[in-house]
Design a protein around this motif. Structure first.
Motif, PDB file in Angstrom:
ATOM      1  N   LEU A 133       0.829  -1.201   0.000  1.00  0.00           N
ATOM      2  CA  LEU A 133       0.000   0.000   0.000  1.00  0.00           C
ATOM      3  C   LEU A 133       0.866   1.254   0.000  1.00  0.00           C
ATOM      4  CD1 LEU A 133      -2.806   1.265   0.145  1.00  0.00           C
ATOM      5  CD2 LEU A 133      -2.685   1.080   2.640  1.00  0.00           C
ATOM      6  N   ARG A 134       1.926   1.262   0.815  1.00  0.00           N
ATOM      7  CA  ARG A 134       2.821   2.413   0.832  1.00  0.00           C
ATOM      8  C   ARG A 134       3.423   2.660  -0.534  1.00  0.00           C
ATOM      9  NH1 ARG A 134       7.814   3.344   0.359  1.00  0.00           N
ATOM     10  NH2 ARG A 134       8.200   1.119   0.106  1.00  0.00           N
ATOM     11  N   ALA A 135       3.937   1.581  -1.155  1.00  0.00           N
ATOM     12  CA  ALA A 135       4.567   1.726  -2.465  1.00  0.00           C
ATOM     13  C   ALA A 135       3.556   2.143  -3.528  1.00  0.00           C
ATOM     14  CB  ALA A 135       5.236   0.407  -2.858  1.00  0.00           C
ATOM     15  N   ALA A 136       2.343   1.589  -3.465  1.00  0.00           N
ATOM     16  CA  ALA A 136       1.325   1.905  -4.460  1.00  0.00           C
ATOM     17  C   ALA A 136       0.865   3.351  -4.352  1.00  0.00           C
ATOM     18  CB  ALA A 136       0.132   0.955  -4.308  1.00  0.00           C
ATOM     19  N   VAL A 137       0.622   3.805  -3.131  1.00  0.00           N
ATOM     20  CA  VAL A 137       0.192   5.196  -2.938  1.00  0.00           C
ATOM     21  C   VAL A 137       1.295   6.150  -3.360  1.00  0.00           C
ATOM     22  CG1 VAL A 137      -0.444   6.925  -1.219  1.00  0.00           C
ATOM     23  CG2 VAL A 137      -1.459   4.643  -1.125  1.00  0.00           C
ATOM     24  N   LEU A 138       2.534   5.847  -2.977  1.00  0.00           N
ATOM     25  CA  LEU A 138       3.666   6.687  -3.368  1.00  0.00           C
ATOM     26  C   LEU A 138       3.778   6.758  -4.885  1.00  0.00           C
ATOM     27  CD1 LEU A 138       6.230   8.294  -2.666  1.00  0.00           C
ATOM     28  CD2 LEU A 138       7.457   6.114  -2.605  1.00  0.00           C
ATOM     29  N   GLY A 139       3.659   5.604  -5.554  1.00  0.00           N
ATOM     30  CA  GLY A 139       3.787   5.579  -7.002  1.00  0.00           C
ATOM     31  C   GLY A 139       2.687   6.361  -7.702  1.00  0.00           C
ATOM     32  N   ALA A 140       1.434   6.123  -7.313  1.00  0.00           N
ATOM     33  CA  ALA A 140       0.311   6.817  -7.953  1.00  0.00           C
ATOM     34  C   ALA A 140       0.371   8.315  -7.683  1.00  0.00           C
ATOM     35  CB  ALA A 140      -1.004   6.232  -7.448  1.00  0.00           C
ATOM     36  N   ASN A 141       0.685   8.688  -6.454  1.00  0.00           N
ATOM     37  CA  ASN A 141       0.772  10.107  -6.113  1.00  0.00           C
ATOM     38  C   ASN A 141       1.864  10.794  -6.931  1.00  0.00           C
ATOM     39  OD1 ASN A 141       0.101  12.331  -3.938  1.00  0.00           O
ATOM     40  ND2 ASN A 141       2.323  12.231  -4.045  1.00  0.00           N
ATOM     41  N   ASP A 142       3.032  10.163  -7.014  1.00  0.00           N
ATOM     42  CA  ASP A 142       4.118  10.739  -7.801  1.00  0.00           C
ATOM     43  C   ASP A 142       3.771  10.792  -9.280  1.00  0.00           C
ATOM     44  OD1 ASP A 142       5.627  11.175  -5.612  1.00  0.00           O
ATOM     45  OD2 ASP A 142       7.275   9.834  -6.152  1.00  0.00           O
ATOM     46  N   GLY A 143       3.071   9.755  -9.761  1.00  0.00           N
ATOM     47  CA  GLY A 143       2.681   9.745 -11.163  1.00  0.00           C
ATOM     48  C   GLY A 143       1.791  10.919 -11.522  1.00  0.00           C
ATOM     49  N   ILE A 144       0.792  11.176 -10.664  1.00  0.00           N
ATOM     50  CA  ILE A 144      -0.114  12.303 -10.918  1.00  0.00           C
ATOM     51  C   ILE A 144       0.614  13.629 -10.761  1.00  0.00           C
ATOM     52  CG2 ILE A 144      -2.188  13.492 -10.126  1.00  0.00           C
ATOM     53  CD1 ILE A 144      -3.237  10.752  -9.176  1.00  0.00           C
ATOM     54  N   VAL A 145       1.284  13.801  -9.626  1.00  0.00           N
ATOM     55  CA  VAL A 145       1.890  15.099  -9.316  1.00  0.00           C
ATOM     56  C   VAL A 145       3.019  15.438 -10.283  1.00  0.00           C
ATOM     57  CG1 VAL A 145       3.198  16.394  -7.587  1.00  0.00           C
ATOM     58  CG2 VAL A 145       1.260  14.992  -6.882  1.00  0.00           C
ATOM     59  N   SER A 146       3.946  14.509 -10.503  1.00  0.00           N
ATOM     60  CA  SER A 146       5.096  14.832 -11.340  1.00  0.00           C
ATOM     61  C   SER A 146       4.693  15.051 -12.794  1.00  0.00           C
ATOM     62  CB  SER A 146       6.162  13.735 -11.239  1.00  0.00           C
ATOM     63  OG  SER A 146       5.664  12.511 -11.719  1.00  0.00           O
ATOM     64  N   THR A 147       3.784  14.219 -13.302  1.00  0.00           N
ATOM     65  CA  THR A 147       3.371  14.375 -14.697  1.00  0.00           C
ATOM     66  C   THR A 147       2.533  15.635 -14.893  1.00  0.00           C
ATOM     67  OG1 THR A 147       3.353  11.974 -14.931  1.00  0.00           O
ATOM     68  CG2 THR A 147       2.264  13.242 -16.656  1.00  0.00           C
ATOM     69  N   ALA A 148       1.599  15.878 -13.979  1.00  0.00           N
ATOM     70  CA  ALA A 148       0.795  17.097 -14.072  1.00  0.00           C
ATOM     71  C   ALA A 148       1.675  18.332 -13.947  1.00  0.00           C
ATOM     72  CB  ALA A 148      -0.284  17.096 -12.992  1.00  0.00           C
ATOM     73  N   SER A 149       2.636  18.291 -13.012  1.00  0.00           N
ATOM     74  CA  SER A 149       3.540  19.425 -12.836  1.00  0.00           C
ATOM     75  C   SER A 149       4.386  19.647 -14.085  1.00  0.00           C
ATOM     76  CB  SER A 149       4.448  19.188 -11.625  1.00  0.00           C
ATOM     77  OG  SER A 149       3.696  19.089 -10.439  1.00  0.00           O
ATOM     78  N   LEU A 150       4.878  18.555 -14.683  1.00  0.00           N
ATOM     79  CA  LEU A 150       5.671  18.654 -15.905  1.00  0.00           C
ATOM     80  C   LEU A 150       4.845  19.254 -17.034  1.00  0.00           C
ATOM     81  CD1 LEU A 150       8.272  18.001 -17.465  1.00  0.00           C
ATOM     82  CD2 LEU A 150       7.356  15.708 -17.870  1.00  0.00           C
ATOM     83  N   VAL A 151       3.629  18.754 -17.171  1.00  0.00           N
ATOM     84  CA  VAL A 151       2.738  19.269 -18.214  1.00  0.00           C
ATOM     85  C   VAL A 151       2.463  20.762 -17.998  1.00  0.00           C
ATOM     86  CG1 VAL A 151       0.331  19.197 -19.009  1.00  0.00           C
ATOM     87  CG2 VAL A 151       1.641  17.085 -18.802  1.00  0.00           C
ATOM     88  N   LEU A 152       2.185  21.156 -16.775  1.00  0.00           N
ATOM     89  CA  LEU A 152       1.897  22.561 -16.490  1.00  0.00           C
ATOM     90  C   LEU A 152       3.117  23.444 -16.724  1.00  0.00           C
ATOM     91  CD1 LEU A 152      -0.250  22.214 -13.241  1.00  0.00           C
ATOM     92  CD2 LEU A 152      -1.041  22.881 -15.515  1.00  0.00           C
ATOM     93  N   PRO A 181      11.511  -6.214  -1.785  1.00  0.00           N
ATOM     94  CA  PRO A 181      11.947  -5.266  -2.821  1.00  0.00           C
ATOM     95  C   PRO A 181      11.198  -5.388  -4.143  1.00  0.00           C
ATOM     96  CG  PRO A 181      13.837  -6.239  -1.712  1.00  0.00           C
ATOM     97  CD  PRO A 181      12.625  -6.999  -1.241  1.00  0.00           C
ATOM     98  N   ALA A 182      11.026  -6.608  -4.649  1.00  0.00           N
ATOM     99  CA  ALA A 182      10.367  -6.779  -5.948  1.00  0.00           C
ATOM    100  C   ALA A 182       8.918  -6.307  -5.891  1.00  0.00           C
ATOM    101  CB  ALA A 182      10.432  -8.243  -6.381  1.00  0.00           C
ATOM    102  N   GLN A 183       8.227  -6.650  -4.808  1.00  0.00           N
ATOM    103  CA  GLN A 183       6.841  -6.220  -4.659  1.00  0.00           C
ATOM    104  C   GLN A 183       6.746  -4.701  -4.638  1.00  0.00           C
ATOM    105  OE1 GLN A 183       4.747  -6.266  -0.747  1.00  0.00           O
ATOM    106  NE2 GLN A 183       3.463  -7.837  -1.677  1.00  0.00           N
ATOM    107  N   ALA A 184       7.625  -4.056  -3.884  1.00  0.00           N
ATOM    108  CA  ALA A 184       7.604  -2.599  -3.791  1.00  0.00           C
ATOM    109  C   ALA A 184       7.916  -1.953  -5.137  1.00  0.00           C
ATOM    110  CB  ALA A 184       8.614  -2.139  -2.740  1.00  0.00           C
ATOM    111  N   ALA A 185       8.887  -2.506  -5.866  1.00  0.00           N
ATOM    112  CA  ALA A 185       9.263  -1.941  -7.157  1.00  0.00           C
ATOM    113  C   ALA A 185       8.125  -2.045  -8.168  1.00  0.00           C
ATOM    114  CB  ALA A 185      10.506  -2.656  -7.696  1.00  0.00           C
ATOM    115  N   LEU A 186       7.510  -3.213  -8.242  1.00  0.00           N
ATOM    116  CA  LEU A 186       6.417  -3.404  -9.195  1.00  0.00           C
ATOM    117  C   LEU A 186       5.214  -2.542  -8.848  1.00  0.00           C
ATOM    118  CD1 LEU A 186       6.588  -7.283  -9.696  1.00  0.00           C
ATOM    119  CD2 LEU A 186       7.213  -5.516 -11.358  1.00  0.00           C
ATOM    120  N   ALA A 187       4.898  -2.467  -7.562  1.00  0.00           N
ATOM    121  CA  ALA A 187       3.748  -1.662  -7.143  1.00  0.00           C
ATOM    122  C   ALA A 187       3.972  -0.194  -7.456  1.00  0.00           C
ATOM    123  CB  ALA A 187       3.494  -1.852  -5.645  1.00  0.00           C
ATOM    124  N   SER A 188       5.166   0.313  -7.183  1.00  0.00           N
ATOM    125  CA  SER A 188       5.459   1.724  -7.427  1.00  0.00           C
ATOM    126  C   SER A 188       5.468   2.053  -8.914  1.00  0.00           C
ATOM    127  CB  SER A 188       6.811   2.104  -6.820  1.00  0.00           C
ATOM    128  OG  SER A 188       6.730   2.159  -5.423  1.00  0.00           O
TER     129      SER A 188
END
Length: 229
Positions: free
Chosen positions: A15-34, A143-150
């Motif tokens: 859950l930690r890795a998934a939330v971190l990944g999704a949050n970064d995906g939205i924020v970093s991509t939206a920020s880059l686009v803006l 490690p593998a689970q965290a990497a794939l989830a993120s």
């Protein structure tokens, strides 16, 4: 005896890795686009930058999570190996350590010693890993689970702002991306809170605030350099 209570600690790793990944995906991509849009780039240029950010970000998240969680796993393995040697070399001292731990948690000395004896006979290294080192199967580093989830959730999160880029003209793109991304972040915070049994409002507000701050700063930098150019 069947365990009927529902606990959520077993979800912490992914859950930690998934939330971190999704949050970064939205924020970093939206920020880059803006940032790119604020600099005056074309619709095609904005989309290319966003897709490149998605690919680079997903790979970076996977590598970063794998390396960091692997470091945690290495530390855990080293501690367990040391504990195994200590159990073999000086079992009396290790028994005394367990006994002291249980006394500190509220058992009387006789009962604590008996508990330590029985747990040692059942699974000595497991008892010391759990009660002395704080290592358990539920919270162990994967490690593998965290990497794939993120990586996976980063890609999913990054796609959302890109869909907005494809759906709106450049003239309203900044408002559409920023507004849509904040809604996505609020939804992500709510889903993560539900999965973890936390406050939905607090989680949604937290991710939305920091996402808005990141997008505002990046858009400001893009506008500054766009004007300077």
């Amino acid at each position: 005896m069947r365990h009927v209570e529902r606990h959520r600690t077993q979800r912490i790793g992914w859950l930690r890795a998934a939330v971190l990944g999704a949050n970064d995906g939205i924020v970093s991509t939206a920020s880059l686009v803006l940032g790119v849009a604020a600099a005056g780039a074309s619709s095609q240029g904005i989309l290319v930058a966003g897709v490149a950010g998605l690919a680079a970000g997903a790979m970076s998240m996977a590598a970063g999570e794998y390396v960091s969680v692997s470091s945690q796993a290495d530390t855990e393995h080293a501690d367990l190996a040391r504990e195994t040697k200590e159990l073999a070399a000086d079992p009396e001292h290790e028994h005394a350590e367990l006994t002291a731990i249980y006394v500190k948690r509220g058992l009387d000395a006789a009962l604590a010693s008996n508990v330590a004896t029985q747990l040692t006979q059942h699974d000595a290294i497991g008892a010391h890993a759990r009660d002395e080192l704080g290592i358990s199967d539920t919270l162990a580093a994967r490690p593998a689970q965290a990497a794939l989830a993120s990586a996976g959730t980063f890609a999913v999160g990054a796609v959302l702002p890109l869909l907005i880029v494809l759906s709106f003209p450049v003239s309203v793109l900044m408002w559409a991306v920023s507004g849509g991304s904040l809604l996505f972040l609020a939804a992500l915070g709510s889903l993560a809170a539900r999965a973890g049994g936390a406050s939905v409002i607090t989680a949604a507000a937290r991710v939305t605030f920091w996402g808005a701050l990141a997008m505002a700063i990046t858009a400001g930098i893009g506008a500054l350099f766009g004007v300077a150019a």
